[in-house]
Design a protein around this motif. Structure first.
Motif, PDB file in Angstrom:
ATOM      1  N   LEU A 158       0.854  -1.185   0.000  1.00 41.43           N
ATOM      2  CA  LEU A 158       0.000   0.000   0.000  1.00 41.43           C
ATOM      3  C   LEU A 158       0.889   1.235   0.000  1.00 41.43           C
ATOM      4  CD1 LEU A 158      -2.752   1.416   0.231  1.00 41.43           C
ATOM      5  CD2 LEU A 158      -2.528   1.229   2.726  1.00 41.43           C
ATOM      6  N   THR A 159       0.788   2.033  -1.051  1.00 40.84           N
ATOM      7  CA  THR A 159       1.603   3.240  -1.152  1.00 40.84           C
ATOM      8  C   THR A 159       0.882   4.247  -2.025  1.00 40.84           C
ATOM      9  OG1 THR A 159       3.843   4.078  -1.584  1.00 40.84           O
ATOM     10  CG2 THR A 159       2.931   2.533  -3.183  1.00 40.84           C
ATOM     11  N   GLU A 160       1.435   5.450  -2.100  1.00 43.94           N
ATOM     12  CA  GLU A 160       0.879   6.489  -2.951  1.00 43.94           C
ATOM     13  C   GLU A 160       1.592   6.484  -4.293  1.00 43.94           C
ATOM     14  OE1 GLU A 160       0.500  11.367  -3.288  1.00 43.94           O
ATOM     15  OE2 GLU A 160       1.015  10.439  -1.363  1.00 43.94           O
ATOM     16  N   VAL A 161       0.815   6.393  -5.349  1.00 42.25           N
ATOM     17  CA  VAL A 161       1.332   6.520  -6.711  1.00 42.25           C
ATOM     18  C   VAL A 161       0.763   7.819  -7.274  1.00 42.25           C
ATOM     19  CG1 VAL A 161       1.466   5.504  -9.010  1.00 42.25           C
ATOM     20  CG2 VAL A 161       1.403   4.011  -6.988  1.00 42.25           C
ATOM     21  N   PRO A 162       1.590   8.823  -7.521  1.00 43.73           N
ATOM     22  CA  PRO A 162       1.070  10.123  -7.962  1.00 43.73           C
ATOM     23  C   PRO A 162       0.201  10.003  -9.213  1.00 43.73           C
ATOM     24  CG  PRO A 162       3.389  10.309  -7.371  1.00 43.73           C
ATOM     25  CD  PRO A 162       3.057   8.837  -7.352  1.00 43.73           C
ATOM     26  N   GLY A 163      -0.989  10.588  -9.134  1.00 44.40           N
ATOM     27  CA  GLY A 163      -1.872  10.621 -10.290  1.00 44.40           C
ATOM     28  C   GLY A 163      -2.621   9.350 -10.578  1.00 44.40           C
ATOM     29  N   MET A 164      -2.516   8.351  -9.686  1.00 45.46           N
ATOM     30  CA  MET A 164      -3.289   7.133  -9.921  1.00 45.46           C
ATOM     31  C   MET A 164      -4.765   7.417  -9.665  1.00 45.46           C
ATOM     32  SD  MET A 164      -2.500   4.850  -6.520  1.00 45.46           S
ATOM     33  CE  MET A 164      -2.683   5.555  -4.864  1.00 45.46           C
ATOM     34  N   CYS A 165      -5.633   6.542 -10.184  1.00 43.10           N
ATOM     35  CA  CYS A 165      -7.065   6.712  -9.970  1.00 43.10           C
ATOM     36  C   CYS A 165      -7.489   6.218  -8.601  1.00 43.10           C
ATOM     37  CB  CYS A 165      -7.851   5.973 -11.048  1.00 43.10           C
ATOM     38  SG  CYS A 165      -7.555   6.586 -12.710  1.00 43.10           S
ATOM     39  N   GLY A 166      -6.650   5.415  -7.970  1.00 36.06           N
ATOM     40  CA  GLY A 166      -6.985   4.972  -6.630  1.00 36.06           C
ATOM     41  C   GLY A 166      -6.347   3.644  -6.294  1.00 36.06           C
ATOM     42  N   VAL A 167      -6.294   3.362  -5.000  1.00 36.12           N
ATOM     43  CA  VAL A 167      -5.890   2.054  -4.498  1.00 36.12           C
ATOM     44  C   VAL A 167      -6.926   1.643  -3.470  1.00 36.12           C
ATOM     45  CG1 VAL A 167      -4.299   3.137  -2.824  1.00 36.12           C
ATOM     46  CG2 VAL A 167      -4.106   0.693  -3.347  1.00 36.12           C
ATOM     47  N   VAL A 168      -7.442   0.421  -3.613  1.00 37.35           N
ATOM     48  CA  VAL A 168      -8.530  -0.065  -2.774  1.00 37.35           C
ATOM     49  C   VAL A 168      -8.188  -1.473  -2.299  1.00 37.35           C
ATOM     50  CG1 VAL A 168     -10.983  -0.688  -2.698  1.00 37.35           C
ATOM     51  CG2 VAL A 168     -10.246   1.345  -3.971  1.00 37.35           C
ATOM     52  N   ASP A 169      -8.306  -1.685  -1.006  1.00 36.06           N
ATOM     53  CA  ASP A 169      -8.101  -3.007  -0.432  1.00 36.06           C
ATOM     54  C   ASP A 169      -9.172  -3.949  -0.982  1.00 36.06           C
ATOM     55  OD1 ASP A 169      -7.531  -5.209   1.103  1.00 36.06           O
ATOM     56  OD2 ASP A 169      -7.728  -4.198   3.034  1.00 36.06           O
ATOM     57  N   GLY A 170      -8.741  -4.976  -1.726  1.00 39.61           N
ATOM     58  CA  GLY A 170      -9.688  -5.901  -2.325  1.00 39.61           C
ATOM     59  C   GLY A 170     -10.443  -5.328  -3.511  1.00 39.61           C
ATOM     60  N   GLY A 171      -9.891  -4.278  -4.132  1.00 36.23           N
ATOM     61  CA  GLY A 171     -10.593  -3.619  -5.225  1.00 36.23           C
ATOM     62  C   GLY A 171     -10.679  -4.437  -6.500  1.00 36.23           C
TER      63      GLY A 171
END
Length: 583
Positions: A324-337
C-alpha cells in the motif's frame, strides 16, 4: 497488509455439475456505446454465444435527445432505459446464438463503465423518466467521460490538500472530475431542485443490478475507486460543508448504502427481469463491477505486478500489489478492489480509441476512405498499414494524447490534444501514427510512475478491442520495453462478469479459482525490438518534455483556451435567451 496468498484451484461445486451436466453463466458488458452479452460454460470458460445492442441514444455530448437543446462543452449523457434494452435484446439473442437451454443458466454478472452516475428516486426510478424532468440535462446519466465537473474537482482537490485529508493520497493526490463527488457537487450547484429531489446517486454498475434483483447493493469496487470510500468512511460532513453548506450530507444521504463484495451475490433474478432476459427466475446475480477490474481474472492476471490494460475508447490500467503506497496521479488504491487479499491499483487514459475515431471522422480525406473500401479493409487498418511502412520517427511528429483530457498521471480534464511538427508534406497516415504512438507514451508515463513509487510493473497484459491492431501492440511493446501478453478472449469484460457470476452462484470458491478455470491468456505475443525501442526512447523524451510543459503549469494555455471556449458558449446562450425574451 493484506494476505497475498492465492486460493487453490477449486472445482465447481454445484450438484448438477458433479452429475456431469453442463451449466452456464451470462456475462453482460456495458461499454460506452453498446452492451454485449456472452454465454459462458462454467466448467472451462468456453464462450458459446454472444450478442450486442448499440444504445439507441448512444452518447449525448452535443444535444439533449428529448428536446434537441444544445449541451454545454464537456458534457456526456446517456439514457438509462438503453441499459435495460440490452437485457431485453442482447441476453436472449446470446442465448439463442449459443443454442443452450436457458434452464441450464445458473447466474448472471454485469460490468459497467465508471464513473457513470444515475440520479434516482428511492425506488431506483431515474429522474429523467419523470415527465417534468425530461428536459433537464442533470436528470440524465452522467457518463464516465462527462468532464464538465472539472471546476468542482479542482475545489475538492484544493480543499482536501489544504486540510490534509487522509484519503487524498489513496488517489494519487487528486480526485478526478469523472468521479462521484465532483459530479454530485456540479448537480447541486447547477440544478439544486433536481439535487434535492434525488434520493440516491447511483453508479450505473449498481443500478443495472438493482433492475435485475429489485435490491440496491453498492459494489465495493466503485465505492472505493470512484466514491472515496476508504477504511470504511467517506469524506466527512465537515469537509463537504466547506465545499458547499448544502453538500454536507451528500455522502450520508445520497451515496452511502449497503456494500457488496466482488464475486458475492447481490440477490436473485426477479420475475420481471426473468421475463426481459428469458433466464430462470431466482438465479444468482453477481454484485456489480467495473469493466476494467472485472477483466483481470479473465486474463488470469491477479498476481502482484501484472498490469492489465483494457484498451478501447479509453484505457484503464489495473494491477494488484501486496504493498500500500501512494502513486502520484493514480485513480486509486482499494483493499480488495480487484480480488480479495490484495491492494488493487487503478490508473488510466481517458482517450485512446476515441482519439483514433475522432481523427478518422474529422481529419481524414474521403479519398482514403474510398481506398480502404476498395482494398476491403477498415480505414483504421488502412491508415495503420500506410503509416508503418516508414521507420520510427520518419514522420517528424510528436503528439499529446489529451483530446479527452488526462486521467493519469496529471488528473486534469482541462488539458487538450497537441500534434507538433506538421509541415506542408505531412500526410494523414503520419498524424494517425503519431496519435497511436502518443497513447503508448501516455501508458509508459503511467508504468514509470508506478515503478518509481515502489509498485513495479513486471508484466503487461492487454484486453479490449484495440489488441486487434498488431502494429499498435508492437508499438506498445517497443515503447514500454516490455513483452505484451494478450487476453485470449475477444470479450474480456463480459467473460470477467461471467466468472464473477459463477462465483456468485457457488460454482467456485472464489474469483481466483474461477479465473484459473475459466480465464485464459496468450503469453508474450509481442516482444520489444531493440532498434525500434531506441528510436522510441528519443521520441518519448520529447513527449515527456511537452507533457510537463503543458501539463504541470509551465504554460497554462490549454486551461485558458478552455475558459475562452466556455465564455463564448455562455455569451451565445445569453444572447439567444435575450433574443427569445424580446420576441
Amino acid at each position: 497488509m493484506p494476505d497475498a496468498q492465492h486460493g487453490q484451484h477449486a472445482q465447481p461445486q454445484t450438484a448438477a455439475n458433479a452429475a456431469g451436466e453442463a451449466r452456464y453463466v451470462i456475462g453482460v458488458d456495458y461499454g460506452t456505446l453498446s452492451g454485449r452479452a456472452v454465454v459462458v460454460r462454467v466448467s472451462d470458460g468456453r464462450e458459446l454465444g454472444s450478442a450486442v445492442l448499440d444504445y439507441p441514444h448512444a452518447v449525448m455530448d452535443s444535444t439533449l435527445a428529448a428536446t434537441g437543446a444544445a449541451l454545454a462543452p464537456d458534457w456526456a449523457l446517456q439514457v438509462p432505459a438503453d441499459y435495460v434494452a440490452v437485457l431485453k435484446s442482447a441476453v436472449p439473442a446470446a442465448i439463442a446464438d449459443a443454442g443452450i437451454d436457458p434452464a441450464d443458466v445458473i447466474g448472471i454478472g454485469t460490468d459497467f463503465t465508471a464513473c457513470t452516475m444515475v440520479p434516482t428516486l428511492a425506488d431506483g426510478t431515474p429522474l429523467n423518466e419523470l415527465p417534468e424532468y425530461a428536459d433537464r440535462p442533470h436528470a440524465y446519466v452522467k457518463l464516465w467521460k462527462h468532464h464538465a465537473a472539472q471546476p468542482q474537482a479542482d475545489r475538492i482537490n484544493t480543499l482536501a490538500a489544504e486540510r490534509g485529508e487522509s484519503w487524498l493520497p489513496r488517489y494519487g493526490g487528486l480526485i478526478s472530475s469523472e468521479w462521484e463527488f465532483a459530479k454530485g457537487l456540479q448537480l447541486l450547484e447547477e440544478d439544486p431542485e433536481l439535487y434535492n429531489r434525488m434520493e440516491h446517486w447511483v453508479e450505473a454498475a449498481d443500478w443495472i443490478v438493482w433492475q435485475l434483483t429489485g435490491r440496491y447493493v453498492r459494489n465495493a469496487c466503485t465505492a472505493g475507486y470512484k466514491g472515496i470510500l476508504q477504511d470504511g468512511e467517506y469524506p466527512s460532513a465537515d469537509f463537504l460543508a466547506a465545499l458547499n453548506p448544502a453538500f454536507a450530507d451528500f455522502a450520508e444521504t445520497k451515496v452511502a448504502h449497503e456494500i457488496g463484495q466482488l464475486g458475492a451475490s447481490a440477490g436473485t433474478l426477479t420475475a420481471e427481469a426473468a421475463a426481459w432476459t428469458g433466464l430462470p427466475e431466482g438465479i444468482a446475480v453477481a454484485v456489480g463491477n467495473v469493466d476494467a477490474h472485472v477483466t483481470a481474472p479473465a486474463a488470469q492476471a491477479v498476481l502482484p505486478g501484472q498490469m492489465v490494460a483494457i484498451m478501447g475508447t479509453s484505457t484503464c490500467h489495473v494491477m494488484n500489489s501486496d504493498t500500500l503506497t501512494e502513486v502520484p496521479g493514480m485513480c486509486g488504491v482499494v483493499d480488495g478492489g480487484i480480488v480479495s487479499g490484495l491492494y488493487g491499483y487503478e490508473a488510466g487514459q481517458s482517450g485512446v480509441g476515441d482519439i483514433f475515431a475522432w481523427y478518422v471522422k474529422n481529419q481524414v480525406p474521403a479519398r482514403y476512405v474510398e481506398a480502404a473500401d476498395a482494398a476491403g479493409t477498415s480505414i483504421h487498418q488502412y491508415l495503420t498499414d500506410l503509416a508503418y511502412r516508414e521507420p520510427v520517427g520518419a514522420h517528424g511528429l510528436i503528439a499529446l494524447d489529451w483530446q479527452s483530457g488526462n486521467r493519469s498521471v496529471l488528473v486534469d480534464h482541462e488539458l487538450s490534444g497537441v500534434v507538433l511538427g506538421t509541415t506542408l508534406t505531412t500526410r494523414p497516415e503520419e498524424i494517425y501514427r503519431a496519435l497511436l504512438e502518443a497513447t503508448a507514451f501516455g501508458t509508459r508515463t503511467i508504468v514509470e510512475t508506478f515503478n518509481a513509487s515502489g509498485v513495479p510493473v513486471t508484466e503487461f497484459i492487454v484486453a479490449g478491442g484495440l489488441l486487434k491492431n498488431p502494429q499498435l501492440m508492437q508499438t506498445y511493446s517497443d515503447v514500454l520495453r516490455l513483452p505484451i501478453s494478450t487476453i485470449a478472449s475477444e470479450q474480456g469484460p463480459a467473460l470477467g462478469s461471467a466468472i464473477h457470476a459463477a462465483v456468485a452462484a457457488g460454482a467456485y470458491a472464489d474469483v481466483r479459482a474461477a479465473g484459473q478455470a475459466m480465464g485464459s491468456v496468450n503469453k508474450n505475443v509481442y516482444t520489444p525490438n531493440e532498434q525500434s525501442a531506441l528510436a522510441y526512447d528519443r521520441l518519448y523524451a520529447e513527449y515527456s518534455a511537452l507533457h510537463d510543459y503543458f501539463g504541470r503549469g509551465t504554460n497554462d494555455v490549454m486551461h485558458r483556451l478552455r475558459a475562452i471556449r466556455r465564455d463564448a458558449f455562455a455569451a451565445e446562450k445569453a444572447e439567444s435567451a435575450e433574443s427569445g425574451a424580446q420576441a
